[in-house]
Design a protein around this motif. Structure first.
Motif, PDB file in Angstrom:
ATOM      1  N   LYS A 144       0.831  -1.215   0.000  1.00 48.07           N
ATOM      2  CA  LYS A 144       0.000   0.000   0.000  1.00 48.07           C
ATOM      3  C   LYS A 144       0.865   1.266   0.000  1.00 48.07           C
ATOM      4  O   LYS A 144       0.691   2.147  -0.828  1.00 48.07           O
ATOM      5  CB  LYS A 144      -0.918   0.023   1.240  1.00 48.07           C
ATOM      6  N   SER A 145       1.783   1.334   0.960  1.00 48.50           N
ATOM      7  CA  SER A 145       2.619   2.536   1.035  1.00 48.50           C
ATOM      8  C   SER A 145       3.490   2.661  -0.204  1.00 48.50           C
ATOM      9  O   SER A 145       3.704   3.761  -0.720  1.00 48.50           O
ATOM     10  CB  SER A 145       3.519   2.489   2.270  1.00 48.50           C
ATOM     11  N   THR A 146       3.984   1.536  -0.685  1.00 51.26           N
ATOM     12  CA  THR A 146       4.806   1.560  -1.891  1.00 51.26           C
ATOM     13  C   THR A 146       4.019   2.179  -3.043  1.00 51.26           C
ATOM     14  O   THR A 146       4.522   3.048  -3.763  1.00 51.26           O
ATOM     15  CB  THR A 146       5.248   0.128  -2.251  1.00 51.26           C
ATOM     16  N   PRO A 175       1.616  11.254   5.105  1.00 46.81           N
ATOM     17  CA  PRO A 175       2.349   9.987   5.113  1.00 46.81           C
ATOM     18  C   PRO A 175       2.059   9.171   6.369  1.00 46.81           C
ATOM     19  O   PRO A 175       1.384   9.631   7.284  1.00 46.81           O
ATOM     20  CB  PRO A 175       3.809  10.408   5.083  1.00 46.81           C
ATOM     21  N   GLU A 176       2.615   7.970   6.370  1.00 46.98           N
ATOM     22  CA  GLU A 176       2.367   7.030   7.465  1.00 46.98           C
ATOM     23  C   GLU A 176       2.806   7.620   8.804  1.00 46.98           C
ATOM     24  O   GLU A 176       2.106   7.522   9.793  1.00 46.98           O
ATOM     25  CB  GLU A 176       3.126   5.731   7.178  1.00 46.98           C
ATOM     26  N   GLU A 177       3.988   8.201   8.815  1.00 43.10           N
ATOM     27  CA  GLU A 177       4.467   8.873  10.021  1.00 43.10           C
ATOM     28  C   GLU A 177       3.873  10.273  10.043  1.00 43.10           C
ATOM     29  O   GLU A 177       3.761  10.897   9.017  1.00 43.10           O
ATOM     30  CB  GLU A 177       5.992   9.012   9.970  1.00 43.10           C
ATOM     31  N   LEU A 200      -3.779   9.751   1.897  1.00 48.79           N
ATOM     32  CA  LEU A 200      -3.554   9.505   3.323  1.00 48.79           C
ATOM     33  C   LEU A 200      -3.070   8.067   3.500  1.00 48.79           C
ATOM     34  O   LEU A 200      -3.708   7.130   3.011  1.00 48.79           O
ATOM     35  CB  LEU A 200      -4.837   9.683   4.137  1.00 48.79           C
ATOM     36  N   ASP A 201      -1.949   7.896   4.166  1.00 50.02           N
ATOM     37  CA  ASP A 201      -1.416   6.556   4.396  1.00 50.02           C
ATOM     38  C   ASP A 201      -1.718   6.145   5.831  1.00 50.02           C
ATOM     39  O   ASP A 201      -1.101   6.631   6.769  1.00 50.02           O
ATOM     40  CB  ASP A 201       0.099   6.523   4.129  1.00 50.02           C
ATOM     41  N   GLU A 202      -2.676   5.259   5.974  1.00 50.17           N
ATOM     42  CA  GLU A 202      -3.098   4.755   7.281  1.00 50.17           C
ATOM     43  C   GLU A 202      -3.213   5.876   8.314  1.00 50.17           C
ATOM     44  O   GLU A 202      -2.442   5.932   9.264  1.00 50.17           O
ATOM     45  CB  GLU A 202      -2.116   3.680   7.773  1.00 50.17           C
ATOM     46  N   PRO A 203      -4.201   6.740   8.127  1.00 50.63           N
ATOM     47  CA  PRO A 203      -4.257   7.926   8.991  1.00 50.63           C
ATOM     48  C   PRO A 203      -4.747   7.668  10.405  1.00 50.63           C
ATOM     49  O   PRO A 203      -4.496   8.485  11.277  1.00 50.63           O
ATOM     50  CB  PRO A 203      -5.240   8.845   8.260  1.00 50.63           C
TER      51      PRO A 203
HETATM   52 MG   LIG Z   1       2.298   1.105   4.848  1.00 50.11          MG
END
Ligand SMILES: [Mg+2]
Ligand SMILES: Nc1ncnc2c1ncn2[C@@H]1O[C@H](COP(=O)(O)OP(=O)(O)O)[C@@H](O)[C@H]1O
Lengths: 341, 252
Positions: free
Chosen positions: A55-57, A95-97, A171-174
């Motif tokens: 997903k993030s990729t 991003p995730e972070e 949004l990456d895993e918000p």
């Molecule tokens: Mg990820």
């Protein structure tokens, strides 16, 4: 019939592939494998998959942070490989972070981002005030982000991502790791943005989130998209597939294979001390299950039949545990491409 | 017209990055330690027990601080930002990579210029140094600061999110350059071989430029010093660009 203007899609992805090259410490790794999808303007599009699915990729490639190994990406009509600049100005990224500058105040974080996106001073100030109020951070605007809770940082991070009113928000895993209140607040904001016309691309491993929030969901597993549809359609697709959950007094050797071999069973997953058997016809299966328990000298501790949920769809497709998974046959009716809006 | 506004946008963005980094990073212990204290410490530990004219001492102190300080910023700031995840914000923003790099180069350069100002003050007040050509000294400080900041950026561009990974090699290389560059041993006193080696280091030219400015004389042609510094500053951008592209393939 009225003529409609030609719509450009928000995202068009063709054959997108990412190999992480081999490095000193690791082997080359295929993280995203020839995926194709389209996100229409105005949609909330969910990218649902377990950890490590890619997903993030994918999202990093869509936001030009990562160079694809193969394939094409068009963002708002712009080819990302050759014409990234206009696209970059119109996207927002969470991003995730929660990547806020902890040494800066909430206000300065927003001012910095506003300047980076070339907003005028008046626009920046007005928009920052508006966002800080919406996100419940107005009282803390002069507090350094290092003193913020995780939920507050995430909210600030989202505010930074939308200060320039992007047409497309990633949004990456918000929400994972946040308290329920913060998570709900964020989901509410995403819905609001969508109402205002923002296209939203959200990755998540939380089924409920995808179910409640998204117009359409792509389920991704091991770098491949297994299925794309509306949450409702996904559930319908699997409607004829139901599941039976059963717990026995023991776990004899090879039980999983034996359960899988029972009539009508398409796959078996172990969930805690329970076995979940996906099958098309529980009435046919149940007597076989009882017989199986007798033959194996097991008592049945509990037995439930379950209506399909999006979770079932997800587990069916992604349950890594299930080596022998058979994806149920697709129904013949044509699948609709877009979500109803 | 459109191109012009794009260019002015990009400059404004570079400046935004620079200002932000000044706020965020200048007072970090890593910057103070490697950028500020280290060059002074090195200077005093090498000048002790050595008879040195005031002007000469000041010229060396200046070259050393500019070099060490300017090159300290890049290897510290970029990996730190990668680790915090904030670098993605910059990479995703609508600006060119060169703009981002220029912004980052300015961060190290301004830090070095500030430290050089302190060094000049120390030189003039405590070492009783006199400056032959003040304007040339200012020019030399600015040029050296930008060139060596660009050099530091090469290390900062190595795809890693751990500042420790690049701190070691970058410090080592800076030390090596210091010793071959006529900072501690003047060019005139070097053996022919050592002198030949020293010509590959841009620091040699910065030191010589400082000698021209402070002492009013150098071993090499003044224009050669200026041109070499300028050209190497631009050439230093190339590996940084390449490494950033590599980072985008590797996923940093
Ligand atoms: Mg990820
Ligand atoms: N920079 C990288 N280098 C090598 N492998 C990576 C890198 N980033 C991620 N991976 C691998 O690629 C796979 C997909 O990662 P990711 O896209 O982060 O998954 P997700 O976001 O769905 O959890 C994982 O197996 C992960 O270990």
């Amino acid at each position: 019939m009225e003529t409609r203007p030609i719509m450009t899609n928000a995202i068009e992805v063709k054959n997108l592939t990412k190999y992480y090259p081999a490095t000193g410490s690791g082997q080359a790794f295929l993280a995203v494998d020839k995926i194709n999808f389209t996100v229409e303007k105005g949609e909330i599009f969910g990218f649902l998959g377990p950890n490590g699915a890619g997903k993030s990729t994918t999202q990093r490639m869509l936001t030009s942070l990562l160079t694809p190994s193969e394939g094409q990406i068009r963002i708002l009509g712009h080819d990302l490989a050759h014409d990234a600049y206009p696209a970059k100005g119109q996207i927002g990224l969470v991003p995730e972070e929660s990547n806020v500058y902890t040494e800066l105040t909430a206000w300065d974080n927003l001012m910095f981002t506003g300047r980076l996106y070339r907003m005028s001073k008046d626009d920046r100030n007005a928009r920052a005030e508006e966002l800080l109020k919406i996100f419940g951070l107005w009282e803390k605007k002069d507090v350094k982000a290092e003193n913020f809770s995780k939920g507050m940082r995430r909210r600030l991070s989202i505010a930074m991502a939308i200060i320039h009113k992007p047409a497309l928000l990633f949004l990456d895993e918000p929400t994972p790791g946040l308290d329920a209140q913060s998570a709900r607040a964020i989901q509410k904001i995403i819905r609001q943005l969508s109402k205002e016309g923002t296209t939203v691309f959200i990755t998540t491993h939380q089924i409920e989130e995808a179910n409640q929030l998204c117009d359409r969901v792509a389920i991704i597993n091991q770098g491949k998209i297994a299925v794309i549809d509306t949450p409702e359609k996904l559930k319908q697709t699997f409607q004829q597939v139901q599941s039976v959950e059963i717990a026995f007094t023991g776990t004899p050797e090879g039980i999983k294979e034996k359960l899988t071999a029972l009539p009508e069973v398409s796959s078996v997953i172990k969930i805690g001390d329970k076995w979940r058997l996906y099958n098309d016809a529980p009435p046919i299966l149940l007597p076989h299950l009882v017989k199986f328990a007798e033959e194996e000298n097991l008592s049945i501790l509990s037995l439930n039949t379950l209506a399909p949920s999006l979770e079932d769809v997800f587990l069916q497709i992604t349950g890594q545990e299930v080596g022998t998974i058979k994806v149920p046959p697709k129904p013949n009716k044509k699948r609709r491409k877009g979500g109803k809006r | 017209m459109k191109n012009f506004s794009r260019i002015s946008d990009e400059f404004a963005q570079a400046w935004t990055v620079t200002l932000k980094d000044i706020k965020v990073y200048y007072l970090r212990p890593g910057m103070i330690m490697f950028g500020f204290l280290m060059p002074f410490f090195m200077f005093f530990s090498f000048s002790v027990r050595r008879e040195m004219a005031a002007g000469e001492g000041m010229s060396r102190l200046l070259a050393l601080t500019i070099f060490f300080t300017a090159a300290a910023a890049g290897p510290f700031i970029i990996p730190t930002e990668r680790r915090m995840g904030t670098y993605d914000r910059l990479l995703a923003a609508p600006m060119s990579l060169i703009t981002l790099l220029l912004g980052k180069i300015a961060v190290g350069a301004f830090f070095a210029i500030a430290v050089a100002a302190v060094a000049s003050f120390v030189g003039i007040v405590f070492l009783n140094g006199t400056v032959a050509q003040p304007a040339l000294m200012v020019l030399g400080i600015i040029m050296g600061a930008f060139t060596f900041s660009a050099m530091g950026l090469i290390f900062g561009s190595i795809p890693t999110s751990n500042p420790g990974d690049v701190q070691m090699p970058s410090t080592l290389i800076r030390w090596v350059l210091l010793f071959i560059s006529g900072v501690f041993i003047p060019l005139a006193d070097m053996s022919p071989v050592a002198r030949a080696v020293s010509y590959i280091s841009p620091l040699t030219y910065a030191q010589d430029l400082m000698n021209h400015a402070v002492l009013g004389m150098g071993e090499l042609n003044l224009w050669l010093d200026i041109i070499v510094l300028f050209v190497s500053g631009i050439l230093f951008l190339l590996p940084s660009i390449k490494l950033h592209k590599r980072g985008r393939v590797l996923g940093y």
